[in-house]
Design a protein around this motif. Sequence first.
Motif, PDB file in Angstrom:
ATOM      1  N   ASP A 178     -14.718-100.431  24.400  1.00 23.01           N
ATOM      2  CA  ASP A 178     -15.718-100.371  23.272  1.00 23.01           C
ATOM      3  C   ASP A 178     -15.353-101.068  22.227  1.00 23.01           C
ATOM      4  OD1 ASP A 178     -17.554 -98.698  25.021  1.00 23.01           O
ATOM      5  OD2 ASP A 178     -17.648 -97.163  23.502  1.00 23.01           O
ATOM      6  N   ASP A 234     -20.217-100.571  32.200  1.00 18.00           N
ATOM      7  CA  ASP A 234     -20.950 -99.656  31.435  1.00 18.00           C
ATOM      8  C   ASP A 234     -22.197-100.144  30.986  1.00 18.00           C
ATOM      9  OD1 ASP A 234     -20.172 -96.888  30.189  1.00 18.00           O
ATOM     10  OD2 ASP A 234     -20.961 -98.136  28.600  1.00 18.00           O
ATOM     11  N   LYS A 247     -23.959 -99.097  28.382  1.00 11.46           N
ATOM     12  CA  LYS A 247     -23.995 -98.913  26.993  1.00 11.46           C
ATOM     13  C   LYS A 247     -23.463-100.312  26.448  1.00 11.46           C
ATOM     14  CE  LYS A 247     -21.965 -96.802  22.837  1.00 11.46           C
ATOM     15  NZ  LYS A 247     -21.147 -95.703  22.264  1.00 11.46           N
ATOM     16  N   SER A 294     -15.743 -95.497  28.921  1.00  8.90           N
ATOM     17  CA  SER A 294     -17.084 -94.836  29.700  1.00  8.90           C
ATOM     18  C   SER A 294     -16.353 -93.528  30.294  1.00  8.90           C
ATOM     19  CB  SER A 294     -17.223 -95.855  30.797  1.00  8.90           C
ATOM     20  OG  SER A 294     -16.103 -96.323  31.772  1.00  8.90           O
ATOM     21  N   ARG A 321     -17.409 -90.831  27.874  1.00 10.01           N
ATOM     22  CA  ARG A 321     -18.789 -90.527  27.741  1.00 10.01           C
ATOM     23  C   ARG A 321     -18.981 -89.484  28.864  1.00 10.01           C
ATOM     24  NH1 ARG A 321     -18.985 -95.618  25.302  1.00 10.01           N
ATOM     25  NH2 ARG A 321     -18.997 -96.940  27.128  1.00 10.01           N
TER      26      ARG A 321
END
Length: 263
Positions: free
Chosen positions: A88, A107, A109, A155, A158
């Motif tokens: 991320d 991912d 997102k 990921s 999450r």
Amino acid sequence: MLRRGLIAALGLVFTMTSIPSLKAEGPVDIAPTGALRVAVAVGPAASAFWTTRDPSTGKPRGVTVELARAAADKLHVPLQLVEYQSSDEIAAASSKDVWDLSFMPADVKREQFVDQGPAYVAYMSGYLVRAGSDVGSVADVDRAGMRVGCIEGTSTSRTVEKSLKQAKLTKFVKPEEAAELIGKGQLDALAMGMGALEDLSRKLPGTKVLDEVIQSTGVVVVVPKGKAVAKAWAARFLDEAKVDGTVRRALDGNGFTSDKIAP
């Protein structure tokens, strides 16, 4: 007849000169600074995605480093590794013009930050449980009083956050901190990619990796959002690397001989 042929030929010349030329992609399109800047995630345990520090040099080493080196060689430019603590973090830095290419678990997102290409290997996540634990399944992890850790910005984090209902979840910015705590028995379970957990388990006697998979995705090649030429080159590079043995050598050379290359 000759007149019509001449007109047709002139028309063809006009048409060809009127079409904007398509510039062939080159190093400047992929590595505009003159070096290929590849973002890598550095952690306490190695996997097909995570890199670790070489104890003799302090520099990152691992599968993604080998792929990064192969990409730079393909472009005939120097390699510059840019270090982060999670995928991320890598994605969030994509708009800052600090890296050109990276690899990370696919991912949804992250699609707002990066353009994802093909996968080179499957990436499965699970749990490592502390030494002396009675936990034998994923279901056992989600109990009142259980202390579970994960790495923030992944990921896997999450997935774990959505699934846990009773256990206490702590997200760690630094993977090394999470590894230290589970080694000391101050965490009951740690969620990460299976490859990293198996590597970590070998370093922490008594810990064990649960067989069950909590998340499965693929590790893909990525470029910053909107760089169409770089995306096309990266996709072709990775596809060729899977065919010519580059990916297989990178996996085998780092101990991941059983990891299967993504189709």
